[in-house]
Design an enzyme around this catalytic site. Sequence first.
Site, short mmCIF file in Angstrom:
data_model
loop_
_atom_site.label_atom_id
_atom_site.label_comp_id
_atom_site.label_asym_id
_atom_site.label_seq_id
_atom_site.Cartn_x
_atom_site.Cartn_y
_atom_site.Cartn_z
N ASP A 262 50.07 47.24 38.06
CA ASP A 262 49.73 46.60 38.94
C ASP A 262 48.50 46.36 37.67
O ASP A 262 48.63 47.33 36.79
CB ASP A 262 49.26 47.09 40.25
CG ASP A 262 48.72 45.52 41.04
OD1 ASP A 262 47.01 45.62 41.09
OD2 ASP A 262 49.43 45.21 41.70
N ASP A 263 47.02 46.51 38.39
CA ASP A 263 46.37 46.34 37.12
C ASP A 263 45.66 47.48 36.80
O ASP A 263 46.28 48.13 36.86
CB ASP A 263 44.91 45.66 38.61
CG ASP A 263 43.79 44.39 37.72
OD1 ASP A 263 43.40 44.68 36.66
OD2 ASP A 263 42.76 43.96 38.43
N LYS B 192 53.88 39.11 39.02
CA LYS B 192 52.48 39.20 39.74
C LYS B 192 51.11 38.46 38.99
O LYS B 192 50.59 39.35 38.33
CB LYS B 192 52.00 40.48 40.81
CG LYS B 192 50.60 40.62 41.47
CD LYS B 192 50.50 41.65 42.41
CE LYS B 192 49.06 42.16 42.95
NZ LYS B 192 49.24 42.81 43.90
N ASP C 36 47.43 37.35 39.36
CA ASP C 36 46.51 36.87 40.49
C ASP C 36 45.11 36.12 40.17
O ASP C 36 46.05 36.04 39.32
CB ASP C 36 45.57 38.81 40.10
CG ASP C 36 45.03 38.61 41.90
OD1 ASP C 36 45.04 38.34 41.99
OD2 ASP C 36 44.61 40.21 41.65
N SER D 184 49.79 35.48 43.96
CA SER D 184 48.43 35.10 44.67
C SER D 184 47.66 33.94 45.01
O SER D 184 46.42 34.03 45.96
CB SER D 184 47.21 36.05 44.21
OG SER D 184 47.97 37.49 44.10
N ARG E 273 51.29 35.76 47.38
CA ARG E 273 50.45 36.41 48.71
C ARG E 273 49.34 35.40 48.76
O ARG E 273 48.68 34.69 48.64
CB ARG E 273 49.21 37.57 47.70
CG ARG E 273 50.04 38.86 47.11
CD ARG E 273 50.23 40.30 48.45
NE ARG E 273 48.59 39.85 48.86
CZ ARG E 273 47.41 40.87 48.26
NH1 ARG E 273 47.26 40.94 47.41
NH2 ARG E 273 46.34 40.43 49.09
N ASP F 150 43.94 41.66 50.47
CA ASP F 150 44.59 43.11 50.60
C ASP F 150 45.10 43.46 51.52
O ASP F 150 43.69 44.34 52.69
CB ASP F 150 43.97 43.80 49.38
CG ASP F 150 44.11 42.93 47.87
OD1 ASP F 150 44.15 41.75 48.34
OD2 ASP F 150 43.43 43.30 47.41
C1 GLA Z 1 43.40 41.50 43.84
C2 GLA Z 1 44.60 41.74 44.11
C3 GLA Z 1 45.61 42.47 44.47
C4 GLA Z 1 45.30 44.07 43.49
C5 GLA Z 1 43.97 44.33 42.55
C6 GLA Z 1 43.42 44.49 40.76
O1 GLA Z 1 42.83 42.45 44.92
O2 GLA Z 1 45.23 40.99 45.49
O3 GLA Z 1 46.41 43.52 45.30
O4 GLA Z 1 46.26 43.67 42.36
O5 GLA Z 1 43.09 42.82 42.63
O6 GLA Z 1 42.41 44.80 41.06
#
Ligand code: GLA
Length: 453
Positions: free
Chosen positions: A103-104, A180, A182, A214, A239, A243
């Site tokens: 992820d991030d 993914k 975002d 997202s 999404r 979250d």
């Molecule tokens: C957003 C996404 C999360 C995650 C964070 C990472 O909030 O919805 O799922 O990926 O960013 O910073």
Amino acid sequence: MRTASRERGRVGESLCAPAAAMGTVVPSALAVAVALALPSVALENGLARTPPMGWLAWERFRCNVDCRADPQNCISERLFFEMADRLAEDGWRELGYQYINIDDCWSAKQRDAMGRLVPDPERFPSGIKALADYVHAKGLKLGIYGDLGKYTCGGYPGTTLDYVKQDAQTFAEWGVDMLKLDGCYSSEEQQAKGYPEMARALNATGRPIVYSCSWPAYQGGLPPKVNYTILAENCNLWRNYDDIQDSWDSVLSILDWFFTNQDVLQPAAGPGHWNDPDMLIIGNFGLSYEQSRSQMALWTVMAAPLLMSTDLRSISPSAKEILQNRLMIQINQDPLGIQGRRIVKEKSHIEVFLRPLSQAASALVFFSRRTDMPFRYTTSLAKLHFPEDAVYEVQDVYSRKIISGLKAGDNFSVVINPSGVVMWHLRPTTLPVQPWHVVRQQVHSEGLRPVLL
Ligand code: GLA
């Protein structure tokens, strides 16, 4: 490859016996007629025909980049190598948990001289390509995270419109299997342009890359701002909402949103295009045993991606057992890919959910929002709108107990623990005859065939 094509909807299949039970919500023959008349359009890159399963770093490991203080848990290649080992060696991969997703906070704070995204050199010294090779050698797939905007949500370099093609190319060259994307730090207009542009850019790479958007979560998740037809044409999953956090409150708020809006969301899902209520938090700190079983059952009824975010190196046997329940996974991965619905909301705070499955099977979840004691709930399949003459073999998904010969008219009781579920898998052992079965056969074979449910 990633060519968005028109295909005939799977509407006929969605009209199997249990779908009739959905009649509590959409009861009319008109709805059936409308569904039969409208072809559905979907992203047809051949990927994610069933909801993706795997592991995603974010909920459990966040943006912990302090590898000096916390080398075991920081976002570094070590974390992903170790989780890949666990997925491959502890029975996960064989059950379908295939993706290991970054992820991030994986990248360096700056692009390189060529404008390319690069991983943080201290935390990912081997590079993403080496990680992908390692993951592939274990029979797994690698996912990565990007953000359509100036920065990622965590403040790392984002993918503005001028970088879409280059970043798609970079991910493909590294051997990435899922993206993914975002939506922090971008406008509505940039998103409307950028999300479809990334779909085309991924397609142009020639590498099969599952595409998780997202986008709707940044636009409130509902029409008219969100167009689910366009989403299904461009993304394999999306999404829709907030979250998930490590708490039961968070799970409940997600459930409430998804089922309150099921008339919009339920028809949007299908093979190749899924709603994503966010990660499974089973195995972490916020859910009790009953609540963990509830998250798993309700995510399965939603045909949700099963992306665990937990520490697989230290997961408890009971959490592992919930996540590795074979019948549960079989239901989640049902090839028809019909998302379930809430069909009953009792004053007693019991709710019933139904997901139609292939071969006229179905899954029922009885869920208690009560906070007092185990509750004895009595109903019948007929009351849940199952066809009157049908007889079923029922298996309790968690206890494995079997009830044979349950007639639709028989009253039965289930005892549901506070914040827990009872989940059933039902198979008809007789074939009820209903007019729409004939309709279904006409649609698919242009002529009548014996009706096989
Ligand atoms: C957003 C996404 C999360 C995650 C964070 C990472 O909030 O919805 O799922 O990926 O960013 O910073």
